[in-house]
Design an enzyme around this catalytic site. Structure first.
Site, PDB file in Angstrom:
ATOM      1  N   LYS A   1      83.693  46.770  45.802  1.00 30.55           N
ATOM      2  CA  LYS A   1      84.229  45.679  44.990  1.00 30.55           C
ATOM      3  C   LYS A   1      83.381  44.402  45.119  1.00 30.55           C
ATOM      4  O   LYS A   1      83.890  43.296  45.037  1.00 30.55           O
ATOM      5  CB  LYS A   1      85.671  45.397  45.389  1.00 30.55           C
ATOM      6  CG  LYS A   1      86.572  46.601  45.150  1.00 30.55           C
ATOM      7  CD  LYS A   1      88.018  46.290  45.423  1.00 30.55           C
ATOM      8  CE  LYS A   1      88.919  47.489  45.285  1.00 30.55           C
ATOM      9  NZ  LYS A   1      88.710  48.364  44.176  1.00 30.55           N
ATOM     10  N   CYS A   2      82.091  44.594  45.265  1.00 30.49           N
ATOM     11  CA  CYS A   2      81.152  43.487  45.437  1.00 30.49           C
ATOM     12  C   CYS A   2      80.417  43.237  44.128  1.00 30.49           C
ATOM     13  O   CYS A   2      80.234  44.152  43.318  1.00 30.49           O
ATOM     14  CB  CYS A   2      80.161  43.869  46.545  1.00 30.49           C
ATOM     15  SG  CYS A   2      78.820  42.712  46.831  1.00 30.49           S
ATOM     16  N   GLY A   3      79.983  42.012  43.904  1.00 29.61           N
ATOM     17  CA  GLY A   3      79.204  41.704  42.720  1.00 29.61           C
ATOM     18  C   GLY A   3      77.876  42.449  42.668  1.00 29.61           C
ATOM     19  O   GLY A   3      77.270  42.580  41.613  1.00 29.61           O
ATOM     20  N   LEU A   4      77.425  42.953  43.806  1.00 31.03           N
ATOM     21  CA  LEU A   4      76.166  43.698  43.885  1.00 31.03           C
ATOM     22  C   LEU A   4      76.369  45.209  43.793  1.00 31.03           C
ATOM     23  O   LEU A   4      75.399  45.970  43.843  1.00 31.03           O
ATOM     24  CB  LEU A   4      75.456  43.370  45.211  1.00 31.03           C
ATOM     25  CG  LEU A   4      75.165  41.890  45.461  1.00 31.03           C
ATOM     26  CD1 LEU A   4      74.625  41.683  46.877  1.00 31.03           C
ATOM     27  CD2 LEU A   4      74.204  41.355  44.429  1.00 31.03           C
ATOM     28  N   THR A   5      77.603  45.647  43.648  1.00 25.41           N
ATOM     29  CA  THR A   5      77.922  47.077  43.686  1.00 25.41           C
ATOM     30  C   THR A   5      77.222  47.872  42.593  1.00 25.41           C
ATOM     31  O   THR A   5      76.547  48.857  42.881  1.00 25.41           O
ATOM     32  CB  THR A   5      79.450  47.299  43.607  1.00 25.41           C
ATOM     33  OG1 THR A   5      80.052  46.716  44.767  1.00 25.41           O
ATOM     34  CG2 THR A   5      79.811  48.763  43.537  1.00 25.41           C
TER      35      THR A   5
END
Length: 177
Positions: A44-48
């Site tokens: 659930k990360c912006g970098l996922t």
């Protein structure tokens, strides 16, 4: 490396045993002779999206040449890996077609940091200091189980393919960050 209460005495990544996503012990010596990319991951990360997509692409490109990605889910950064490990594995495999090993959730910082991550941080060199700053920090590991280089979270997997190729070609020394 001198004795320290916080840094394991192991001399390479191959000296560690970790748990896979099913809770079974995996001795990392099974990866001797392979180049590894060890990554703390989160769903659930912006970098996922970019990282998982590129990890899958890099894995498919180099897996037959002696390359493995070892993914370690971690919930230490804004609780971006909150669910049970089964959900993480399903998400990675279904949405991003991950074919590389996914291990049990770990802590990468603090007093309860996984021994493998204590070793990686102590031997990763570079400007990052000892703490892992965010999800998707990557450690490139030589065929001998030694840390070649640490890459920050914003370094995408596609940007390190030259380093992967060099490591696959010959023994490679620690390059720092």
């Amino acid at each position: 490396m001198g004795a320290s209460a916080s840094v394991p005495e192991q001399s390479s990544v191959h000296d560690f045993t970790v748990q896979d996503s099913m809770g079974k012990d995996v001795n990392l010596s099974i990866y001797k002779g392979k180049v590894l990319l060890i990554v703390n991951v989160a769903s659930k990360c912006g970098l996922t999206n970019s990282n998982y997509t590129q990890l899958t692409e890099s894995y498919r490109k180099y897996k037959d040449k002696g390359f493995e990605i070892l993914a370690f889910p971690c919930n230490q950064f804004l609780q971006q890996e909150p669910g049970p490990i089964e959900e993480t594995v399903q998400f990675m495999c279904e949405r991003f077609k991950a074919e590389y090993p996914i291990f049990a959730k770990v802590k990468v910082n603090g007093s309860n940091s996984a021994p493998l991550y204590k070793y990686l941080k102590a031997n990763g060199g570079g400007l990052m200091g000892t703490a892992i700053k965010w999800n998707f920090t990557k450690f490139l590991i030589s065929k001998e189980g030694l840390v070649i280089r640490r890459f920050g979270a914003r370094t995408e997997p596609s940007a390190i393919e030259d380093d992967i190729e060099k490591a696959l070609e010959e023994p490679y020394e620690n390059q720092g960050e």
